[in-house]
Design a protein around this motif. Sequence first.
Motif, PDB file in Angstrom:
ATOM      1  N   PRO A  18       0.814  -1.214   0.000  1.00 17.53           N
ATOM      2  CA  PRO A  18       0.000   0.000   0.000  1.00 17.53           C
ATOM      3  C   PRO A  18       0.848   1.265   0.000  1.00 17.53           C
ATOM      4  CG  PRO A  18       0.099  -0.923   2.198  1.00 17.53           C
ATOM      5  CD  PRO A  18       0.850  -1.875   1.305  1.00 17.53           C
ATOM      6  N   PHE A  19       0.291   2.332  -0.569  1.00 15.49           N
ATOM      7  CA  PHE A  19       0.935   3.631  -0.485  1.00 15.49           C
ATOM      8  C   PHE A  19       0.663   4.232   0.892  1.00 15.49           C
ATOM      9  CE2 PHE A  19       0.172   3.999  -5.294  1.00 15.49           C
ATOM     10  CZ  PHE A  19       1.453   3.558  -5.587  1.00 15.49           C
ATOM     11  N   VAL A  20       1.648   4.900   1.449  1.00 15.13           N
ATOM     12  CA  VAL A  20       1.480   5.609   2.717  1.00 15.13           C
ATOM     13  C   VAL A  20       0.725   6.915   2.471  1.00 15.13           C
ATOM     14  CG1 VAL A  20       2.714   6.740   4.609  1.00 15.13           C
ATOM     15  CG2 VAL A  20       3.569   4.585   3.672  1.00 15.13           C
ATOM     16  N   GLU A  21       1.048   7.542   1.334  1.00 14.78           N
ATOM     17  CA  GLU A  21       0.339   8.761   0.927  1.00 14.78           C
ATOM     18  C   GLU A  21       0.531   8.962  -0.566  1.00 14.78           C
ATOM     19  OE1 GLU A  21       2.083  12.661   2.103  1.00 14.78           O
ATOM     20  OE2 GLU A  21       3.731  11.522   3.018  1.00 14.78           O
ATOM     21  N   THR A  22      -0.296   9.806  -1.153  1.00 15.57           N
ATOM     22  CA  THR A  22      -0.163  10.156  -2.564  1.00 15.57           C
ATOM     23  C   THR A  22      -0.080  11.671  -2.690  1.00 15.57           C
ATOM     24  OG1 THR A  22      -2.562  10.148  -2.864  1.00 15.57           O
ATOM     25  CG2 THR A  22      -1.390   8.111  -3.423  1.00 15.57           C
ATOM     26  N   ASP A  23       0.423  12.120  -3.831  1.00 17.41           N
ATOM     27  CA  ASP A  23       0.493  13.563  -4.066  1.00 17.41           C
ATOM     28  C   ASP A  23      -0.908  14.094  -4.373  1.00 17.41           C
ATOM     29  OD1 ASP A  23       0.847  14.490  -7.422  1.00 17.41           O
ATOM     30  OD2 ASP A  23       0.422  12.435  -6.797  1.00 17.41           O
ATOM     31  N   PRO A  24      -1.116  15.406  -4.441  1.00 21.55           N
ATOM     32  CA  PRO A  24      -2.460  15.960  -4.658  1.00 21.55           C
ATOM     33  C   PRO A  24      -3.141  15.501  -5.947  1.00 21.55           C
ATOM     34  CG  PRO A  24      -0.977  17.675  -3.869  1.00 21.55           C
ATOM     35  CD  PRO A  24      -0.131  16.477  -4.139  1.00 21.55           C
ATOM     36  N   ARG A  27      -1.075  10.963  -8.801  1.00 14.11           N
ATOM     37  CA  ARG A  27      -0.152  10.301  -9.741  1.00 14.11           C
ATOM     38  C   ARG A  27       0.981   9.570  -9.014  1.00 14.11           C
ATOM     39  NH1 ARG A  27       2.963  13.059 -14.943  1.00 14.11           N
ATOM     40  NH2 ARG A  27       4.581  11.475 -15.160  1.00 14.11           N
ATOM     41  N   TYR A  28       1.553  10.206  -8.004  1.00 16.61           N
ATOM     42  CA  TYR A  28       2.698   9.634  -7.299  1.00 16.61           C
ATOM     43  C   TYR A  28       2.263   9.026  -5.977  1.00 16.61           C
ATOM     44  CZ  TYR A  28       5.231  12.572 -10.630  1.00 16.61           C
ATOM     45  OH  TYR A  28       5.691  13.164 -11.780  1.00 16.61           O
ATOM     46  N   GLY A  29       2.737   7.820  -5.688  1.00 17.97           N
ATOM     47  CA  GLY A  29       2.429   7.157  -4.430  1.00 17.97           C
ATOM     48  C   GLY A  29       3.705   6.889  -3.651  1.00 17.97           C
ATOM     49  N   ARG A  30       3.689   7.186  -2.358  1.00 10.79           N
ATOM     50  CA  ARG A  30       4.867   6.979  -1.512  1.00 10.79           C
ATOM     51  C   ARG A  30       4.747   5.690  -0.722  1.00 10.79           C
ATOM     52  NH1 ARG A  30       6.652   7.877   3.710  1.00 10.79           N
ATOM     53  NH2 ARG A  30       4.932   9.142   4.513  1.00 10.79           N
ATOM     54  N   TYR A  44      12.061   8.894   0.366  1.00  9.86           N
ATOM     55  CA  TYR A  44      11.348   7.624   0.393  1.00  9.86           C
ATOM     56  C   TYR A  44      11.246   7.022  -1.014  1.00  9.86           C
ATOM     57  CZ  TYR A  44       9.668   9.230   4.983  1.00  9.86           C
ATOM     58  OH  TYR A  44       9.588   9.681   6.275  1.00  9.86           O
ATOM     59  N   ARG A  45      11.115   5.706  -1.057  1.00 10.19           N
ATOM     60  CA  ARG A  45      10.818   5.028  -2.322  1.00 10.19           C
ATOM     61  C   ARG A  45       9.389   5.360  -2.719  1.00 10.19           C
ATOM     62  NH1 ARG A  45       9.093  -0.154  -4.108  1.00 10.19           N
ATOM     63  NH2 ARG A  45       8.676  -0.852  -1.982  1.00 10.19           N
ATOM     64  N   ALA A  46       9.175   5.638  -4.004  1.00  8.39           N
ATOM     65  CA  ALA A  46       7.845   6.017  -4.483  1.00  8.39           C
ATOM     66  C   ALA A  46       7.655   5.506  -5.903  1.00  8.39           C
ATOM     67  CB  ALA A  46       7.669   7.529  -4.415  1.00  8.39           C
ATOM     68  N   PHE A  47       6.451   5.694  -6.424  1.00  8.21           N
ATOM     69  CA  PHE A  47       6.107   5.159  -7.745  1.00  8.21           C
ATOM     70  C   PHE A  47       5.244   6.144  -8.520  1.00  8.21           C
ATOM     71  CE2 PHE A  47       3.745   2.191 -10.609  1.00  8.21           C
ATOM     72  CZ  PHE A  47       4.846   1.638 -11.240  1.00  8.21           C
ATOM     73  N   ASP A  48       5.601   6.334  -9.784  1.00  8.68           N
ATOM     74  CA  ASP A  48       4.828   7.165 -10.704  1.00  8.68           C
ATOM     75  C   ASP A  48       3.853   6.243 -11.431  1.00  8.68           C
ATOM     76  OD1 ASP A  48       3.830   8.563 -12.880  1.00  8.68           O
ATOM     77  OD2 ASP A  48       5.758   9.402 -13.485  1.00  8.68           O
ATOM     78  N   TRP A  57      10.679  10.183  -3.439  1.00  8.89           N
ATOM     79  CA  TRP A  57       9.793  11.175  -2.823  1.00  8.89           C
ATOM     80  C   TRP A  57      10.600  11.867  -1.725  1.00  8.89           C
ATOM     81  CZ3 TRP A  57       3.941  10.921  -2.681  1.00  8.89           C
ATOM     82  CH2 TRP A  57       3.389  11.839  -1.799  1.00  8.89           C
ATOM     83  N   ASN A  58      10.956  13.127  -1.952  1.00  8.81           N
ATOM     84  CA  ASN A  58      11.747  13.913  -1.012  1.00  8.81           C
ATOM     85  C   ASN A  58      10.809  14.740  -0.141  1.00  8.81           C
ATOM     86  OD1 ASN A  58      14.805  13.976  -2.436  1.00  8.81           O
ATOM     87  ND2 ASN A  58      13.105  13.646  -3.842  1.00  8.81           N
ATOM     88  N   GLN A  59      11.002  14.683   1.161  1.00  7.92           N
ATOM     89  CA  GLN A  59      10.092  15.381   2.076  1.00  7.92           C
ATOM     90  C   GLN A  59      10.894  16.234   3.068  1.00  7.92           C
ATOM     91  OE1 GLN A  59       7.316  13.217   4.965  1.00  7.92           O
ATOM     92  NE2 GLN A  59       5.938  13.755   3.282  1.00  7.92           N
ATOM     93  N   VAL A  60      10.603  17.536   3.036  1.00 10.05           N
ATOM     94  CA  VAL A  60      11.269  18.485   3.934  1.00 10.05           C
ATOM     95  C   VAL A  60      10.277  18.913   5.011  1.00 10.05           C
ATOM     96  CG1 VAL A  60      12.403  20.730   4.124  1.00 10.05           C
ATOM     97  CG2 VAL A  60      12.765  19.320   2.083  1.00 10.05           C
ATOM     98  N   LYS A  61      10.646  18.753   6.267  1.00 12.72           N
ATOM     99  CA  LYS A  61       9.815  19.194   7.382  1.00 12.72           C
ATOM    100  C   LYS A  61      10.004  20.706   7.548  1.00 12.72           C
ATOM    101  CE  LYS A  61       8.489  15.037   8.803  1.00 12.72           C
ATOM    102  NZ  LYS A  61       7.088  14.586   8.757  1.00 12.72           N
ATOM    103  N   LEU A  62       8.937  21.467   7.297  1.00 10.91           N
ATOM    104  CA  LEU A  62       9.060  22.921   7.303  1.00 10.91           C
ATOM    105  C   LEU A  62       9.181  23.495   8.705  1.00 10.91           C
ATOM    106  CD1 LEU A  62       6.618  23.862   4.413  1.00 10.91           C
ATOM    107  CD2 LEU A  62       9.108  23.719   4.359  1.00 10.91           C
TER     108      LEU A  62
END
Length: 472
Positions: A18-24, A27-30, A44-48, A57-62
Amino acid sequence: MSQMPFVNPDPSDKDSEPFVETDPTGRYGRYSELLGSGAVKKVYRAFDQEEGIEVAWNQVKLRNFCDDPTMVDRLYSEVRLLRSLTNKNIIALYSVWRDDQRNTLNFITEVCTSGDLREYRKRHRHVSMKALKKWSKQILKGLNYLHLHDPCIIHRDLNCSNVFVNGNTGQMPFVNPDPSDKDSEPFVETDPTGRYGRYSELLGSGAVKKVYRAFDQEEGIEVAWNQVKLRNFCDDPTMVDRLYSEVRLLRSLTNKNIIALYSVWRDDQRNTLNFITEVCTSGDLREYRKRHRHVSMKALKKWSKQILKGLNYLHLHDPCIIHRDLNCSNVFVNGNTGQVKIGDLGLAAIVGRSHCAHTILGTPEFMAPELYDEDYTELVDIYSFGMCLLEMVTLEIPYSECDNVAKIYKKVCSGVRPAALNKVKDPEVKAFIEKCLAQPRARPSAAELLKDPFFDEIVDDDENDDCSSSHQ
């Protein structure tokens, strides 16, 4: 971005990750697997799902920038600028968005299969000066692109941990470290020229062949070392000579959708036939499709078109080459580019102008009925291709309702289609598969299928040479 219907499996399928999350856009699943992390970023590893390729999937904590909100806006705008960069020696940036709910900045990038240059160089310590110069030249090409960009872009943190490698795509004097270095992985054996070194790690094995991880010291690339135990053919020495000569012929094949064969030799001492081939980073298509179950029909068509291009090359070759064992476990994937290649040509038949062969070989579920009659042409590969497409769409091996080979044989020879075909709901896809499974006289060639309207929406893509183009 064009929206494509997704081929979704049963959500209760236990093999589906399963994907943990997807983009808005969806299309992309993490996935949950972490590829790397730093002070402010996790990767993270992700899939288009649209292109059917693996991405990062690059994630920056703001919250790391909570004291400087202007820095957040600046970071966001700079990342968007980087999205416009298109150079094969710069990691491609495909998408960027801000998630206010999670307070993160997310961006999708190309993923390189062998990690960073520092770790790659540690793993492969016997590398020619030629390979080091090649790597250096590519780094300089990337820098030159950045520096000539308008506006000029200065990297500011270039080091070997920020340079990434696709290890399967990149006699000279060798740059050898201290042999006592504990980090150095020793070769189990080398080829007669000393160019290729074999590691102990097994990539795969079959009835007569084992495939090991290996390294080309001259080019600085990872390869596959295929080893056939000739004792399996001890009762038929002519078969050994034939196998050797046919493998040598396959060495002359040059097509981007056929696994490249680099070298072949016979080791009389170990009684083995050895050959070095290109290695694909994501394994075979069957396993790749199982790992990534949410794939657009557009991606499936792209993969199918590449398989047909490979078959067309084999069938138009002089002499004609019939694969005879085409199935999803013999098609290999570079998951970061979406490129697929036909491999395992060990059972291939090389035929003359008659294009006829007379030996029963292959995988029963994928074998055309005329193969059982021992009188067939290259069109048996088209039948097998149709079964491959059926498996790609349904995630089910054809005739899995049969519990033995005899039942498969009976159904195939009486023209009964596999039960999986009834699961194909798209009439266009079903009709195209039926064309491939038709009787030999009505079955189209690979060249004819490539012109089929089924592929009208698929650009005749050389985007595998520049994988960023499909994301613009």
